[in-house]
Scaffold this motif. Structure first.
Motif, short mmCIF file in Angstrom:
data_model
loop_
_atom_site.label_atom_id
_atom_site.label_comp_id
_atom_site.label_asym_id
_atom_site.label_seq_id
_atom_site.Cartn_x
_atom_site.Cartn_y
_atom_site.Cartn_z
N ASN A 227 -5.85 4.43 -5.74
CA ASN A 227 -5.90 3.82 -6.83
C ASN A 227 -5.34 5.30 -7.21
O ASN A 227 -5.89 6.54 -7.07
CB ASN A 227 -7.50 3.55 -7.06
CG ASN A 227 -7.02 3.56 -9.02
OD1 ASN A 227 -6.52 2.46 -8.71
ND2 ASN A 227 -7.54 4.18 -9.83
N CYS A 228 -3.94 5.23 -7.54
CA CYS A 228 -3.27 6.59 -7.82
C CYS A 228 -3.74 7.67 -8.14
O CYS A 228 -3.94 7.05 -9.75
CB CYS A 228 -1.39 6.47 -8.01
SG CYS A 228 -1.16 7.91 -7.83
N CYS B 272 -7.13 9.82 -5.68
CA CYS B 272 -7.16 8.95 -4.41
C CYS B 272 -7.02 9.42 -3.44
O CYS B 272 -6.89 10.83 -2.92
CB CYS B 272 -5.37 8.82 -4.77
SG CYS B 272 -5.38 7.44 -3.08
N PHE C 139 -5.72 -2.46 -5.18
CA PHE C 139 -4.41 -2.69 -4.32
C PHE C 139 -4.48 -3.91 -4.19
O PHE C 139 -4.38 -4.88 -3.87
CB PHE C 139 -3.97 -1.37 -3.95
CG PHE C 139 -2.53 -1.76 -3.85
CD1 PHE C 139 -1.73 -1.76 -5.29
CD2 PHE C 139 -1.83 -1.83 -2.59
CE1 PHE C 139 0.20 -2.39 -5.40
CE2 PHE C 139 0.58 -2.36 -2.96
CZ PHE C 139 0.73 -2.54 -4.06
N CYS D 126 3.88 5.13 -1.28
CA CYS D 126 3.06 4.23 -1.85
C CYS D 126 3.56 3.63 -2.97
O CYS D 126 4.05 3.71 -4.35
CB CYS D 126 1.69 5.48 -2.22
SG CYS D 126 0.50 4.66 -3.20
N ALA E 167 1.09 1.66 -4.81
CA ALA E 167 0.54 1.95 -5.32
C ALA E 167 0.31 2.72 -6.58
O ALA E 167 -0.15 3.36 -8.13
CB ALA E 167 -1.12 1.86 -5.34
N GLU F 123 1.18 2.17 -10.91
CA GLU F 123 0.06 2.87 -11.28
C GLU F 123 0.59 3.97 -12.33
O GLU F 123 0.61 4.45 -13.36
CB GLU F 123 -1.28 3.24 -10.39
CG GLU F 123 -1.55 2.16 -10.35
CD GLU F 123 -2.79 1.84 -9.74
OE1 GLU F 123 -4.34 2.43 -10.30
OE2 GLU F 123 -3.09 3.15 -8.57
N CYS G 30 -0.69 0.86 4.96
CA CYS G 30 -1.51 0.78 4.19
C CYS G 30 -2.79 2.13 5.64
O CYS G 30 -2.94 1.86 5.94
CB CYS G 30 -2.90 0.45 3.36
SG CYS G 30 -3.53 1.56 2.88
#
Lengths: 207, 265
Positions: free
Chosen positions: B40-41, B51, B93, B146, B148, B152, B198
């Motif tokens: 989660n950025c 993150c 995500f 990335c 995410a 975000e 990931c």
């Protein structure tokens, strides 16, 4: 078997959410308290009328400095052992930068500050304020890179809180009258930043 | 269903600085000093914590000055306690991708190609998360890959801050392209980002043998029908291996009720 699991799970889920929300609530509270203290320090230091308590209640955090604002005063301890107070340097154009060793773009643009420092010499003041890293980290960085332009510590973040920003590198050009002329968030490579800052400094010097 | 609920609660808790979305500012309080377990950025205007992957890269970039004990310790703790349960339950995500997969379309099932592609994430972990930050002092994964972060941090912040818009260039276009690719493929391929890209999932996967919580198979009940593995949409070879996100979907496929989730040791 299945029923027991469901019950267990729900209890665990509730307990987990409670813990997290408790943690979150306490964290916010302490963060707020800290900002409160910082706010007081800032108010004492600057007597800034526009950062009123009411505005703070609404905004939760300090107001971001905008182009055209009076640059909030601060005193910083420099790596070379001296101190720098903004108000004592009025009458000079000042390039103020906020950085950290872990910030790639910050470290990347630093040659620009070194070049500007050597080029303008006494005509302007350059100050790069480290954001909340300990003194050893900053010292080691300075020794390793060999930069000679003024670099300051801000271990507890007092100055960073006075100049809130959504990110670093955060660079301000302050005029001789103490008014913030330009604000930059983020940075490209050192060469681009050099031209950008040089343009802004020259324009401010001519005012 | 309960899993979806946990995922939604998690996504909201991770990003509960709602005023940030309205103002386009980032929360910078004390809680940013800890990491959430999922991807989660921390440049998301709503994010209240950091993150783990981003923090690790930032720490490695300045590891010349300080070894990243704190962040590595926190990630290993997450791995030992939960492992890839985090992927299945605590990653916003992952939730985002599962919702995308719900869009009706032809779906690509796992095959030997996806199983090979699953190894790519380990390469990304080593090259982009460890080697590039150490050698080039730049957070390789955050900067170049990335999605995410693009979603975000990139989209929200950039759309609200004119000064950041002035900095947009090729890198932003590249990252938008990756985001569009990930969104596009995820509609057809279940959790394509988690399975192939990931590095955080790859890292947590390393703990599948030692993590405290995870899927258990009751060997006395199992009749070896393999329904669990063939019903699973991830590239697993057996329940609870490094590719398993511990989501528990296989419990439904098992007519022997041999699979359960809980403390493994």
């Amino acid at each position: 078997m299945r029923n027991k699991w469901t019950k267990n799970r729900i209890v665990r889920l509730v307990a987990m959410s409670l813990c997290i929300s408790l943690l979150t609530a306490c964290g916010l509270d302490s963060a707020r308290k800290q900002i409160d203290e910082k706010q007081q320090i800032v108010n004492e230091n600057t007597d800034q009328e526009d950062v009123t308590e009411a505005a703070y209640e609404e905004e939760m955090v300090l107001k971001e400095v905008l182009e055209g604002d009076v640059a909030p005063d601060f005193t910083a301890n420099l790596v070379d052992g001296s101190t720098f107070t903004l108000s004592e340097n009025s009458g000079k154009v000042i390039l103020l930068n906020f950085w950290a060793t872990w910030c790639g773009p910050c470290v990347g643009e630093m040659p620009a500050f070194q070049d500007l420092y050597e080029e303008y010499d006494e005509k302007i003041e350059i100050l790069a304020i480290n954001c909340m890293e300990d003194e050893d980290t900053v010292n080691q960085f300075v020794t390793e890179t060999g930069y000679t332009f003024p670099i300051a510590y801000d271990v507890d973040g007092t100055i960073s809180f006075t100049y809130p920003s959504s990110g670093i590198p955060y660079t301000l050009v302050i005029g001789a009258d103490g008014i913030v002329k330009n604000i930059y968030v983020g940075a490209a490579d050192a060469e681009t930043q050099y031209k950008l800052y040089k343009g802004a400094i020259d324009a401010t010097l001519q005012e | 269903m309960r899993r979806k609920l946990i995922q939604v609660i998690c996504a909201i808790l991770y990003n509960c600085n709602f005023t940030g979305f309205a103002k386009g500012t980032i929360y910078q309080g004390d809680i940013k000093g800890i990491c959430v377990p999922g991807l989660n950025c921390y440049s998301c205007p709503g994010a209240i914590a950091s993150c783990p992957l981003g923090s690790l890269q930032a720490a490695l970039v300045s590891s010349k000055y300080k070894f990243p004990y704190y962040i590595l310790g926190m990630m290993i703790l997450f791995g030992v306690l939960l492992g890839r349960v985090i992927c299945g339950y605590l990653c916003p995500f992952g939730l985002f991708q599962e919702l995308l997969y719900k869009i009706p379309s032809k779906k690509v099932k796992k095959n030997r190609w996806t199983k090979r592609l699953a190894y790519v994430k380990y390469v990304i972990l080593i090259v982009f998360v460890v080697l590039i930050p150490l050698t080039f002092a730049t957070p390789g994964f955050c900067k170049y890959i990335c999605p995410a972060g693009t979603l975000e941090g990139g989209v929200f912040l950039v759309s609200m801050d004119e000064r950041l818009q002035a900095l947009l260039g090729g890198l932003f276009s590249w990252k938008m392209l990756i985001l569009v690719l990930v969104i596009g493929t995820t509609i057809f391929i279940f959790r394509s980002f988690c399975r192939f890209v990931c590095p955080l999932g790859a890292f947590y996967g390393l703990f599948h043998k030692v993590s405290v919580i995870g899927m258990k198979v009751d060997e006395n009940r199992c009749n070896g029908c393999n329904a669990c593995v063939s019903s699973c949409k991830m590239d697993v070879e057996k329940v609870g291996d490094a590719e398993c996100i511990q989501c528990g979907e296989c419990k439904r496929a098992c007519n022997q009720c041999a699979i359960s989730m809980g403390r493994k040791r």
